[in-house]
Design a protein around this motif. Structure first.
Motif: not given
Lengths: 208, 208
Positions: A89-90, A194-203
DNA sequence: AGTTCATGTAAAGGGTTTTTACATGGCAAC
DNA sequence: GTTGCCATGTAAAAACCCTTTACATGAACT
């Protein structure tokens, strides 16, 4: 008068509709959504200025048809990238987001017709349908991603989908157009997403 | 021939430039960025079709001027919302993002001219300058916000600024236009932005 | 072969664009 | 004040675009 640059073999064109769409895509690519006239598209397709009226009510209807084709191609590209969430999925989710940016970069004419032509989407129901279909693919991907979170701590699918859609569209519109991106930046669109989704998904508390 | 709907007191208009910008704003609002002609703007301002050429090279130059005015107003609105980070950085940052959405909603004609007119921003240097100025305000806000994090764990300002800009622009473009928002959703643009920033800032490790 | 009808052309009326020559009057210098 | 400059507006004309109407062509069906 002879409207044909290269004379046709027959009086009838054969596939003027497609020829007009191709002409519109060419012209949008080189001069923008509003940068050509109905007559110019006709000339480009090698027919008289009146011929397009046999296939489209007016110029706007032609652009709407182009946008519709665009949504279909867009939807297909997203679907292919998602690939039913396989191998995992990721990775599939990431590919889907990239597909959004790649479509905007590689099909700028379609993208312009879809999102920047200023046509009233409510006037063309088949356009709304095609657009909804594309967004559904995104929601499927988000649904699967959210499902990887422990039950009870899953964020709402619609909200997350709209966040993702907005980010992709914002990055694509501002920084990710094929030609002269309006507000080019030292960070690539792909890196930004990619950097945004990294931050967002961590959030969101999701592991990726 | 008499071009004046209501006769002017003098042969000269007095402030045709402003009148043309107002006419363009009216026409963009009601018929879209590409939905009017140079001659139509002239008629709307009550002058002959040739008069606008005294002030603008062509129609595009008029739209570019409108966009420039838009960027200035936009920048001012963001600056006012930021208010030097007072009373506190978190509240000011939130206000600044909201100001972005409010501008798109309340000044759709300006917003269209700025982001959807399809004019090549590289052709108009003063446009680039005005746009950069607006983005700078956003970067100031992000810089202050990032500075609230402990030294050593501060994310890069440019990256975060671009993320925020993209989200704001995406939400505004897709869901937040005053008139008929293209892809209206059951969640309001304001809620979308707030919920997104909540998630995103948590992902950055910033307390809000 | 004959008919039908979708698809294309020609031509015409009206609007738009853009240039060129001319008209007006605000304003600064005397 | 008067004068002359010149920014700002108009008129007119040529070229092009839009849109409709009447007509031409030929592919498909009987």
């Amino acid at each position: 008068m002879n409207w044909h640059k290269k004379p046709r073999d027959s009086y009838h064109h054969g596939n003027l509709r497609k020829a007009l769409i191709d002409a519109a895509l060419d012209l949008i690519r080189s001069k923008g959504t509003g940068g050509f006239t109905f007559a110019e598209a006709a000339r480009h397709a090698g027919v008289s200025p009146a011929a397009p009226y046999r296939h489209y009510k007016d110029r706007e209807a032609l652009v709407a048809d182009v946008a519709g084709q665009g949504y279909k191609a867009f939807s297909a590209a997203m679907d292919k990238a998602w690939n039913d969430g396989k191998p995992d999925v990721a990775a599939s989710f990431k590919r889907t987001g990239e597909a959004y940016l790649l479509f905007a970069r590689d099909q700028p004419a379609y993208y312009s017709a879809m999102f920047e032509s200023g046509l009233n989407i409510a006037t063309y129901p088949e356009l709304r349908t095609a657009a909804d279909e594309a967004f559904d693919t995104l929601k499927v991907a988000v649904t699967a991603l959210v499902a990887t979170a422990p039950e009870g701590s899953r964020p709402p699918v619609l909200m997350v989908s709209l966040h993702v859609w907005a980010v992709c569209h914002g990055i694509a519109s501002l920084f990710g157009r094929g030609d002269g991106a309006a507000f080019k930046q030292p960070i690539s669109p792909q890196e930004l997403l990619e950097s945004h989704m990294l931050v967002y998904l961590r959030g969101l508390g999701l592991k990726v």
